[in-house]
Design a protein around this motif. Structure first.
Motif, PDB file in Angstrom:
ATOM      1  N   ASP A 138      92.027  42.660  34.084  1.00 58.36           N
ATOM      2  CA  ASP A 138      91.347  41.475  33.562  1.00 58.36           C
ATOM      3  C   ASP A 138      89.887  41.459  34.028  1.00 58.36           C
ATOM      4  O   ASP A 138      89.126  42.342  33.677  1.00 58.36           O
ATOM      5  CB  ASP A 138      92.106  40.214  33.992  1.00 58.36           C
ATOM      6  CG  ASP A 138      91.818  39.038  33.086  1.00 58.36           C
ATOM      7  OD1 ASP A 138      91.179  39.238  32.026  1.00 58.36           O
ATOM      8  OD2 ASP A 138      92.233  37.920  33.407  1.00 58.36           O
ATOM      9  N   VAL A 139      89.500  40.460  34.848  1.00 58.67           N
ATOM     10  CA  VAL A 139      88.119  40.393  35.358  1.00 58.67           C
ATOM     11  C   VAL A 139      88.066  40.771  36.836  1.00 58.67           C
ATOM     12  O   VAL A 139      87.058  40.536  37.505  1.00 58.67           O
ATOM     13  CB  VAL A 139      87.542  38.969  35.172  1.00 58.67           C
ATOM     14  CG1 VAL A 139      87.445  38.620  33.709  1.00 58.67           C
ATOM     15  CG2 VAL A 139      88.384  37.938  35.914  1.00 58.67           C
ATOM     16  N   PHE A 140      89.121  41.405  37.337  1.00 54.01           N
ATOM     17  CA  PHE A 140      89.243  41.615  38.776  1.00 54.01           C
ATOM     18  C   PHE A 140      88.932  43.035  39.244  1.00 54.01           C
ATOM     19  O   PHE A 140      89.178  43.366  40.401  1.00 54.01           O
ATOM     20  CB  PHE A 140      90.670  41.265  39.238  1.00 54.01           C
ATOM     21  CG  PHE A 140      91.158  39.945  38.740  1.00 54.01           C
ATOM     22  CD1 PHE A 140      90.384  38.803  38.877  1.00 54.01           C
ATOM     23  CD2 PHE A 140      92.397  39.843  38.121  1.00 54.01           C
ATOM     24  CE1 PHE A 140      90.847  37.583  38.423  1.00 54.01           C
ATOM     25  CE2 PHE A 140      92.864  38.626  37.661  1.00 54.01           C
ATOM     26  CZ  PHE A 140      92.088  37.490  37.803  1.00 54.01           C
ATOM     27  N   MET A 141      88.406  43.885  38.373  1.00 53.50           N
ATOM     28  CA  MET A 141      88.223  45.284  38.724  1.00 53.50           C
ATOM     29  C   MET A 141      87.461  45.505  40.041  1.00 53.50           C
ATOM     30  O   MET A 141      87.917  46.301  40.886  1.00 53.50           O
ATOM     31  CB  MET A 141      87.523  46.036  37.597  1.00 53.50           C
ATOM     32  CG  MET A 141      87.342  47.524  37.881  1.00 53.50           C
ATOM     33  SD  MET A 141      88.929  48.415  38.041  1.00 53.50           S
ATOM     34  CE  MET A 141      89.192  48.881  36.332  1.00 53.50           C
ATOM     35  N   PRO A 142      86.335  44.826  40.297  1.00 57.29           N
ATOM     36  CA  PRO A 142      85.637  45.062  41.574  1.00 57.29           C
ATOM     37  C   PRO A 142      86.517  44.758  42.787  1.00 57.29           C
ATOM     38  O   PRO A 142      86.459  45.466  43.794  1.00 57.29           O
ATOM     39  CB  PRO A 142      84.434  44.108  41.505  1.00 57.29           C
ATOM     40  CG  PRO A 142      84.228  43.858  40.045  1.00 57.29           C
ATOM     41  CD  PRO A 142      85.598  43.868  39.449  1.00 57.29           C
ATOM     42  N   HIS A 143      87.343  43.725  42.679  1.00 57.31           N
ATOM     43  CA  HIS A 143      88.206  43.356  43.797  1.00 57.31           C
ATOM     44  C   HIS A 143      89.365  44.332  43.950  1.00 57.31           C
ATOM     45  O   HIS A 143      89.798  44.629  45.067  1.00 57.31           O
ATOM     46  CB  HIS A 143      88.738  41.933  43.591  1.00 57.31           C
ATOM     47  CG  HIS A 143      87.662  40.914  43.411  1.00 57.31           C
ATOM     48  ND1 HIS A 143      86.786  40.586  44.416  1.00 57.31           N
ATOM     49  CD2 HIS A 143      87.302  40.172  42.332  1.00 57.31           C
ATOM     50  CE1 HIS A 143      85.936  39.664  43.973  1.00 57.31           C
ATOM     51  NE2 HIS A 143      86.225  39.412  42.712  1.00 57.31           N
ATOM     52  N   ILE A 144      89.866  44.842  42.825  1.00 53.45           N
ATOM     53  CA  ILE A 144      90.933  45.832  42.883  1.00 53.45           C
ATOM     54  C   ILE A 144      90.439  47.098  43.571  1.00 53.45           C
ATOM     55  O   ILE A 144      91.121  47.662  44.443  1.00 53.45           O
ATOM     56  CB  ILE A 144      91.455  46.149  41.464  1.00 53.45           C
ATOM     57  CG1 ILE A 144      92.200  44.935  40.901  1.00 53.45           C
ATOM     58  CG2 ILE A 144      92.371  47.368  41.480  1.00 53.45           C
ATOM     59  CD1 ILE A 144      92.598  45.063  39.446  1.00 53.45           C
ATOM     60  N   ILE A 145      89.245  47.546  43.194  1.00 54.65           N
ATOM     61  CA  ILE A 145      88.662  48.745  43.800  1.00 54.65           C
ATOM     62  C   ILE A 145      88.459  48.550  45.294  1.00 54.65           C
ATOM     63  O   ILE A 145      88.711  49.444  46.107  1.00 54.65           O
ATOM     64  CB  ILE A 145      87.326  49.106  43.112  1.00 54.65           C
ATOM     65  CG1 ILE A 145      87.584  49.552  41.665  1.00 54.65           C
ATOM     66  CG2 ILE A 145      86.592  50.191  43.881  1.00 54.65           C
ATOM     67  CD1 ILE A 145      86.323  49.760  40.846  1.00 54.65           C
ATOM     68  N   ALA A 146      88.012  47.348  45.682  1.00 56.14           N
ATOM     69  CA  ALA A 146      87.755  47.063  47.092  1.00 56.14           C
ATOM     70  C   ALA A 146      89.045  46.949  47.905  1.00 56.14           C
ATOM     71  O   ALA A 146      89.124  47.439  49.038  1.00 56.14           O
ATOM     72  CB  ALA A 146      86.942  45.770  47.219  1.00 56.14           C
ATOM     73  N   PHE A 147      90.064  46.319  47.324  1.00 60.84           N
ATOM     74  CA  PHE A 147      91.283  46.038  48.075  1.00 60.84           C
ATOM     75  C   PHE A 147      92.304  47.173  48.046  1.00 60.84           C
ATOM     76  O   PHE A 147      93.146  47.260  48.939  1.00 60.84           O
ATOM     77  CB  PHE A 147      91.940  44.763  47.543  1.00 60.84           C
ATOM     78  CG  PHE A 147      91.502  43.515  48.250  1.00 60.84           C
ATOM     79  CD1 PHE A 147      92.170  43.069  49.387  1.00 60.84           C
ATOM     80  CD2 PHE A 147      90.419  42.797  47.788  1.00 60.84           C
ATOM     81  CE1 PHE A 147      91.767  41.923  50.039  1.00 60.84           C
ATOM     82  CE2 PHE A 147      90.011  41.643  48.429  1.00 60.84           C
ATOM     83  CZ  PHE A 147      90.679  41.198  49.567  1.00 60.84           C
TER      84      PHE A 147
END
Length: 264
Positions: free
Chosen positions: A124-133
């Motif tokens: 969805d709109v969470f790609m930067p957070h997925i990559i970080a986490f």
């Protein structure tokens, strides 16, 4: 927070179940599940699979057969945190929630039989957070199951073998998830997430066959690694799903017989 594996125990007994009356719904039979040993009348799990999930509708509904029938699925622990609970920077709270809950579980889990941990999310709109986490969670033994762009991709593969043939990508990236959800509904005839667990084998086969990932090991568009989680929990679902399927069949047969009596 205190956690006890006793919360997931199911009672085992040898007493025969009485035949239900016409006005009484049949009780589920006693089930023997692989990986369990009976001790003083209690069936005790050797290990749990713990699943953390965001989502407001589809994800909770997908796991609903488990969450409303915990005695049939004692080796699964589902923890749902609705995705509308974000931090100010739109970071999905389910990631830090998974970290805290995993720490609490581990403090009480047997070292001999460690639990497995998964967090279910979508791009969805969470790609930067997925990559970080992702590396952070994996360093703690928490596997991230990602559907791109949304959980409906996993539901799609429970019915379809193609990789979204005929889908027209919207010009506005913000409309992608919504467009995918509409497409999945039309192409599958309205797949019911509360029944999709019954099609887990099909989902595994199709999602694995169409899978690809990017340089960050994140599923690419129309891919999901939910099949990894599905393969892990499939043996833990089979006994309980068989009971529920039998109950459904008996319920349908009962009402059919009742309907025939009414026609007489």
């Amino acid at each position: 927070m205190e956690y006890s594996k006793g919360d997931a125990f199911i009672e085992a007994g040898e007493a025969k179940e009485p035949r239900p009356s016409a006005t009484e719904e049949a009780k589920p039979p006693i089930v023997t599940l692989a990986g369990y040993s009976k001790d003083d009348g209690v069936v005790q799990p050797k290990a749990f699979v713990v699943i953390f999930s965001g989502g407001n509708v589809r994800e909770p509904n997908y796991f609903k057969l488990v969450t409303v029938n915990p005695s049939l699925f004692p080796m699964l622990k589902i923890k749902i945190l609705p995705e509308d609970r974000y931090y100010a920077n739109h970071e999905p709270r389910v990631f830090t929630y998974a970290e805290l809950e995993t720490k609490a579980f581990r403090e009480s889990a047997s070292e001999e039989h460690p639990d497995d941990y998964y967090v279910v999310t979508d791009v969805d709109v969470f790609m930067p957070h997925i990559i970080a986490f992702k590396p952070r969670l994996e360093s703690q033994g928490i596997k991230m199951m990602v559907s791109n762009p949304c959980f409906e991709v996993w539901l799609y593969y429970s019915r379809r073998t193609d990789k979204f043939e005929g889908f027209v990508t919207p010009a506005n990236p913000d409309a992608l998830s919504s467009a995918v959800k509409t497409f999945v509904h039309k192409q599958t005839g309205g797949v019911n997430p509360m029944k999709a667990l019954y099609d887990i084998e099909t989902g595994i086969t199709n999602a694995r066959a169409t899978y690809s990932e990017d340089a960050n090991a994140i599923p690419t568009l129309f891919s999901t690694n939910m099949y990894v989680l599905a393969e892990r929990i499939k043996p833990l679902l089979q006994g309980g799903l068989a009971v529920l399927r039998k109950q459904d069949e008996e319920r349908i047969a009962y009402y059919k017989a009742l309907s025939k009596k009414g026609d007489c």
